[in-house]
Design a protein around this motif. Structure first.
Motif, mmCIF file in Angstrom:
data_model
loop_
_atom_site.group_PDB
_atom_site.id
_atom_site.type_symbol
_atom_site.label_atom_id
_atom_site.label_comp_id
_atom_site.label_asym_id
_atom_site.label_seq_id
_atom_site.Cartn_x
_atom_site.Cartn_y
_atom_site.Cartn_z
ATOM 1 N N ALA A 270 56.920 65.617 41.233
ATOM 2 C CA ALA A 270 57.491 64.303 41.531
ATOM 3 C C ALA A 270 58.996 64.395 41.308
ATOM 4 N N ASN A 271 59.564 63.500 40.491
ATOM 5 C CA ASN A 271 60.995 63.575 40.179
ATOM 6 C C ASN A 271 61.221 63.936 38.733
ATOM 7 N N GLY A 272 60.169 64.306 38.033
ATOM 8 C CA GLY A 272 60.293 64.563 36.607
ATOM 9 C C GLY A 272 60.858 65.918 36.268
ATOM 10 N N SER A 273 61.113 66.762 37.272
ATOM 11 C CA SER A 273 61.597 68.110 36.993
ATOM 12 C C SER A 273 63.099 68.247 37.174
ATOM 13 N N TYR A 274 63.777 67.188 37.590
ATOM 14 C CA TYR A 274 65.215 67.292 37.799
ATOM 15 C C TYR A 274 65.951 67.257 36.464
ATOM 16 N N ILE A 275 66.921 68.154 36.326
ATOM 17 C CA ILE A 275 67.701 68.232 35.094
ATOM 18 C C ILE A 275 69.178 68.332 35.444
ATOM 19 N N LEU A 276 70.016 68.018 34.468
ATOM 20 C CA LEU A 276 71.455 68.211 34.581
ATOM 21 C C LEU A 276 71.847 69.230 33.529
ATOM 22 N N LYS A 277 72.362 70.360 33.966
ATOM 23 C CA LYS A 277 72.810 71.405 33.051
ATOM 24 C C LYS A 277 74.287 71.198 32.765
ATOM 25 N N VAL A 278 74.627 70.936 31.507
ATOM 26 C CA VAL A 278 76.012 70.672 31.121
ATOM 27 C C VAL A 278 76.476 71.709 30.114
ATOM 28 N N GLY A 279 77.784 71.943 30.081
ATOM 29 C CA GLY A 279 78.376 72.855 29.116
ATOM 30 C C GLY A 279 79.094 72.088 28.025
ATOM 31 N N PHE B 198 71.975 56.750 35.561
ATOM 32 C CA PHE B 198 70.589 57.138 35.326
ATOM 33 C C PHE B 198 70.388 57.473 33.853
ATOM 34 N N ASP B 199 69.201 57.122 33.366
ATOM 35 C CA ASP B 199 68.841 57.472 31.991
ATOM 36 C C ASP B 199 68.435 58.949 31.942
ATOM 37 N N ALA B 200 68.650 59.556 30.809
ATOM 38 C CA ALA B 200 68.287 60.965 30.619
ATOM 39 C C ALA B 200 68.049 61.211 29.142
ATOM 40 N N VAL C 82 73.333 72.852 27.684
ATOM 41 C CA VAL C 82 72.357 71.851 27.257
ATOM 42 C C VAL C 82 71.738 71.253 28.515
ATOM 43 N N GLU C 83 70.420 71.086 28.513
ATOM 44 C CA GLU C 83 69.719 70.537 29.669
ATOM 45 C C GLU C 83 69.280 69.108 29.389
ATOM 46 N N LEU C 84 69.574 68.215 30.337
ATOM 47 C CA LEU C 84 69.196 66.809 30.238
ATOM 48 C C LEU C 84 68.151 66.513 31.312
ATOM 49 N N ARG C 85 66.989 66.019 30.895
ATOM 50 C CA ARG C 85 65.954 65.653 31.869
ATOM 51 C C ARG C 85 66.293 64.275 32.437
ATOM 52 N N LEU C 86 66.397 64.203 33.768
ATOM 53 C CA LEU C 86 66.829 62.982 34.436
ATOM 54 C C LEU C 86 65.641 62.093 34.794
ATOM 55 N N LYS C 87 65.840 60.791 34.688
ATOM 56 C CA LYS C 87 64.862 59.795 35.139
ATOM 57 C C LYS C 87 65.440 59.153 36.389
ATOM 58 N N LEU C 88 64.978 59.624 37.552
ATOM 59 C CA LEU C 88 65.631 59.271 38.810
ATOM 60 C C LEU C 88 64.878 58.245 39.633
ATOM 61 N N ASP C 89 63.674 57.868 39.211
ATOM 62 C CA ASP C 89 62.850 56.947 40.004
ATOM 63 C C ASP C 89 62.617 57.546 41.389
ATOM 64 N N LYS C 90 63.159 56.914 42.432
ATOM 65 C CA LYS C 90 62.909 57.381 43.798
ATOM 66 C C LYS C 90 64.055 58.216 44.364
ATOM 67 N N VAL C 91 65.048 58.486 43.564
ATOM 68 C CA VAL C 91 66.197 59.257 44.029
ATOM 69 C C VAL C 91 65.881 60.747 43.943
ATOM 70 N N THR C 92 66.241 61.496 44.978
ATOM 71 C CA THR C 92 66.033 62.954 44.995
ATOM 72 C C THR C 92 67.354 63.637 45.321
ATOM 73 N N PRO C 93 68.180 63.913 44.328
ATOM 74 C CA PRO C 93 69.482 64.533 44.599
ATOM 75 C C PRO C 93 69.325 66.004 44.958
ATOM 76 N N PRO C 94 70.261 66.551 45.713
ATOM 77 C CA PRO C 94 70.206 67.985 46.016
ATOM 78 C C PRO C 94 70.615 68.815 44.814
ATOM 79 N N VAL C 95 70.079 70.011 44.753
ATOM 80 C CA VAL C 95 70.461 70.939 43.685
ATOM 81 C C VAL C 95 71.926 71.320 43.858
#
Length: 348
Positions: A191-200, A227-229, A247-260
């Motif tokens: 679903a959308n639960g696997s999207y993350i934001l990798k930050v330094g 978005f909450d994370a 550091v990896e942040l798990r994103l809560k995107l609802d219906k949004v599907t951003p590109p990698v």
């Protein structure tokens, strides 16, 4: 005689022009007065928020490849296309593989026939036990060889191990690839639960962040949305290319599907709230890295230069590490024109 007089006059004029003259002074004989504004210095309770940026990705990335080499027959997906678990993504031309499988079948049949004949000859005392055992071993080897060829034949197709999408298509139909050479780069999604934001982050920021802490994320492709994370992972080694800790942040995107690869900014709330001194950006002078100076008033018409250590910048404010004990007022305008010999006039 006239020539000598002219030379003497010119020499006298040159000596006079090169001599010292009294410098011009302020007509009133007083130094210039610089008008400045001041503000009281105070500390504020600042929430422990860490600002970081990075790129959107997914938790699991996979590089799909064929186990054996060959000519690519079909690639059924394109870049950016989603796929389902178990779906066939690409296949090899199986002409050579089919020939090898048929050859292994013939090898098993021949070995079985030799073994059956050896049993009869052994019963008639024509073959020795060793010869019988050798034919049995040849039969076992032929069967195992067939299993290996059949296994490779099954991996002449690439099947999706999970739901996901193609981020890059490396090889196309008709190309010859070696075994293990990546054909498709993919990111898996649930679903959308696997999207993350990798930050330094820096060393100190990494130590202040804990798994499970909340964060707010804004993505460049979705202006005005936040978005909450939550912090899902802290990597235990620094990135070799940029030197920061990931550091990896798990994103809560609802219906949004951003590109990698989309750029995002995060505000991570930590548990390290505390008091900090905040000054206007205009009061800071000679900033260099995490060091700078400010001016404080001495009496009603003098200033003193104070060194400070910068914690971070935020909009038009500067957070300081120093407590600046004993300082009540700081100069917040025209600081760049001051030195410790300046005469000031405080205006409102």
């Amino acid at each position: 005689m006239k020539k000598i007089n002219i030379v003497a006059i010119a020499s006298t004029f040159l000596i006079y022009s090169c001599g010292d003259h009294p410098k011009q002074k302020n007509p009133l004989g007083e130094p210039d007065v610089i008008a400045v504004k001041t503000a009281p210095l105070s500390s504020y309770t600042v929430p422990g928020t860490i600002h970081a940026s990075g790129l959107v990705s997914t938790e699991n990335e996979a590089n799909y490849a064929f186990k054996i080499g060959g000519v690519i027959s079909r690639v059924f997906v394109e870049e950016g296309q989603f796929f389902r678990k178990g779906q066939v993504l690409a296949t090899l031309n199986v002409t050579e593989i089919a020939a090898g499988l048929a050859q292994s079948d013939l090898g098993v049949v021949k070995a079985q026939r030799d073994y059956d004949r050896a049993i009869n000859l052994y019963r008639d005392s024509v073959f020795t036990l060793e010869q019988l055992q050798n034919t049995r071993t040849a039969l076992d080897l032929a069967r195992k060889s067939k299993e290996a060829v059949a296994f490779n034949e099954r991996y002449a197709k690439i099947y999706a191990a999970s739901d996901g999408f193609v981020t890059k298509k490396i090889a196309s139909e008709g190309e010859v690839v070696a075994g293990g050479m990546p054909v498709l780069l993919t990111n898996s999604t649930v679903a959308n639960g696997s999207y993350i934001l990798k930050v330094g982050v820096t060393d100190l920021e990494w130590s202040a962040i804990n798994v499970g802490q909340s964060a707010k994320v804004s993505l460049d492709g979705y202006i005005g949305q936040q978005f909450d994370a939550t912090v899902s992972k802290k990597l235990r080694s620094a990135d070799r290319e940029i030197g920061s800790f990931q550091v990896e942040l798990r994103l809560k995107l609802d219906k949004v599907t951003p590109p990698v690869g989309m750029f995002g900014k995060a505000e991570i709330a930590t548990d390290s709230d505390g008091n900090a001194v905040i000054i206007p950006y205009s009061s800071l002078v000679e900033a260099d890295g995490d060091k700078g100076f400010i001016y404080t008033t001495v009496g009603s018409d003098k200033v003193k230069k104070i060194p400070v250590h910068i914690l971070r910048f935020e909009n038009k404010r500067v957070y300081l590490r120093d407590r600046l004990e004993g300082i009540v007022q700081i100069v917040v305008s025209n600081s760049a024109f001051l030195n410790e010999q300046s005469i000031i006039k405080i205006i409102k």
